[in-house]
Write a protein that holds these residues in place. Sequence first.
Motif, PDB file in Angstrom:
ATOM      1  N   TYR A  83       1.308   5.634  -3.321  1.00  0.00           N
ATOM      2  CA  TYR A  83       0.261   5.271  -2.369  1.00  0.00           C
ATOM      3  C   TYR A  83      -0.431   6.554  -1.937  1.00  0.00           C
ATOM      4  CZ  TYR A  83       3.099   6.938   1.584  1.00  0.00           C
ATOM      5  OH  TYR A  83       3.820   7.716   2.458  1.00  0.00           O
ATOM      6  N   LEU A  92      -2.899   1.669  -2.481  1.00  0.00           N
ATOM      7  CA  LEU A  92      -1.738   1.616  -3.361  1.00  0.00           C
ATOM      8  C   LEU A  92      -2.140   1.945  -4.790  1.00  0.00           C
ATOM      9  CD1 LEU A  92       0.059  -1.651  -2.145  1.00  0.00           C
ATOM     10  CD2 LEU A  92       0.406   0.703  -1.366  1.00  0.00           C
ATOM     11  N   CYS A  96       2.775   0.646  -7.841  1.00  0.00           N
ATOM     12  CA  CYS A  96       3.459   0.137  -6.650  1.00  0.00           C
ATOM     13  C   CYS A  96       3.615  -1.373  -6.759  1.00  0.00           C
ATOM     14  CB  CYS A  96       2.667   0.497  -5.394  1.00  0.00           C
ATOM     15  SG  CYS A  96       3.440  -0.088  -3.878  1.00  0.00           S
ATOM     16  N   LYS A  97       4.841  -1.836  -6.958  1.00  0.00           N
ATOM     17  CA  LYS A  97       5.111  -3.263  -7.117  1.00  0.00           C
ATOM     18  C   LYS A  97       5.846  -3.790  -5.892  1.00  0.00           C
ATOM     19  CE  LYS A  97       3.201  -3.097 -11.115  1.00  0.00           C
ATOM     20  NZ  LYS A  97       1.828  -3.631 -11.255  1.00  0.00           N
ATOM     21  N   ASN A  99       5.487  -4.005  -1.196  1.00  0.00           N
ATOM     22  CA  ASN A  99       4.808  -3.716   0.063  1.00  0.00           C
ATOM     23  C   ASN A  99       5.177  -2.331   0.574  1.00  0.00           C
ATOM     24  OD1 ASN A  99       3.903  -6.367  -0.079  1.00  0.00           O
ATOM     25  ND2 ASN A  99       5.557  -7.144   1.212  1.00  0.00           N
ATOM     26  N   GLU A 115       0.646  -5.354  -2.474  1.00  0.00           N
ATOM     27  CA  GLU A 115       0.003  -5.204  -3.783  1.00  0.00           C
ATOM     28  C   GLU A 115      -0.693  -6.516  -4.169  1.00  0.00           C
ATOM     29  OE1 GLU A 115       1.574  -6.823  -6.673  1.00  0.00           O
ATOM     30  OE2 GLU A 115       2.839  -7.779  -5.189  1.00  0.00           O
ATOM     31  N   TRP A 116      -1.400  -6.503  -5.297  1.00  0.00           N
ATOM     32  CA  TRP A 116      -2.362  -7.556  -5.601  1.00  0.00           C
ATOM     33  C   TRP A 116      -1.753  -8.934  -5.826  1.00  0.00           C
ATOM     34  CZ3 TRP A 116      -6.364  -4.946  -9.417  1.00  0.00           C
ATOM     35  CH2 TRP A 116      -7.068  -3.959  -8.711  1.00  0.00           C
ATOM     36  N   SER A 196      -8.035  -6.211  -3.358  1.00  0.00           N
ATOM     37  CA  SER A 196      -7.643  -6.832  -4.619  1.00  0.00           C
ATOM     38  C   SER A 196      -8.822  -6.990  -5.577  1.00  0.00           C
ATOM     39  CB  SER A 196      -7.026  -8.210  -4.366  1.00  0.00           C
ATOM     40  OG  SER A 196      -6.723  -8.841  -5.597  1.00  0.00           O
TER      41      SER A 196
END
Length: 420
Positions: A83, A92, A96-97, A99, A115-116, A196
Amino acid sequence: MPGIFGGVGCPPALYEALRADFAATYGKSEAVHTAGGMLGGHAFGSRSALHVAPGGGHFAVDGELSIYRLAEDFARGDAPCFYRLRSGELDLEPTCKGNVAAIDPRSGAWHLATEWTGSFPLYYCVVDGGLLFSSRLRPLARITGASVDLIGILEVLERYWTLEGRTHFKDVRRLLPGQILRYEPAGGRLSVRETSGLWASASPGETDGNRDVVEQAWSTLGGAVRRSLPAPGRHAVMMSGGWDSRTLFAAMLEQAGPDRLLAYTHGDLGSRELGLVERICRWAEVALHREPLGEAIYDLGALERGFARVENVLFPHWHRAGAVLAEAGVSSVSAGVYGEVLGGHYGPSMVLGGTRKMAAVAAGLLGRSVGSANGHHAARDFLFTRRAAKPWYLAPAAWDGVPDPAASVNADIEAALRRL
């Protein structure tokens, strides 16, 4: 189940209550008093959710197994940041997979980021001008005394989940996929930013014209699989006869080899689909665990642990899988759930009801599309609530207190569609 929690600008007793709840549920939790508040969490096994960034400032993570390794390496200065804090805003990185909750050491601002895909929940609320947040909803609602949101309950009953950040409780919000919250303790200012681009089409410069698209997708999937694998441990794959789990299984086989893999399947052990799974695993020389859907799935103790830790047991057979695989010494598990989403499994027949559902199933079997060719128009037609009937188990007085349930649900659906 890991998670993060914390707050700033609130009475300290609220932070302590959150920490005590996490510790009681998981047996332990980490926490630190910092920047006028508290930041804490709980991680997988012996890993840590709480760290200090190389440039100063605490941060906490919650997500896939890979995010804990990244966080540890980043805190030691052995890995690139996942991040970034730039011009007072947090963003992010694609690696980054999960929060992130991070404190800007320069401005003192607190940032919460998802994340998305939004795979891991993160809830927040404003209390006495301060911010409280938690990966678990019920402790936050209980500590703040939040009242039930009947529209949120109705959305869960009709849609299996809440929409547009609404939760089961009033004034407690869920941070949606790709949203980043910024809170400034000095002025009590809170803002939420959208980041996103998950459903956006790739621009011409984002694709490599010299590489085959399938090859590029396979390489990307392989990278994702490598990040999810435990360093020395064994990995499990949830298997069915569908293309999503078989594609994931093939990627796992390439990255980890058959000796480190354990396939897990559940259902009717005599079914045609489970027979297909057995043939695939025999061909790949991968061990297979077959679990019947028996009484063990509804073990009361297991259901209670599920409610306490994950806050729902909508699919108890998945909770059973976690318990069985943990006993087998598996370090992590992968499943092809995203494949179902991207492959259209959750199409018109999943969201319609009554005769419209029957028509959608028939159209699908005949290979015909349903609804408008315009995606947004079709989504509205499929998803909008035409009427909302009172659930039989809800008290009339409570139901009468909701002026127009259908309009409220539809407004949330419309807001969710605008985010796409």
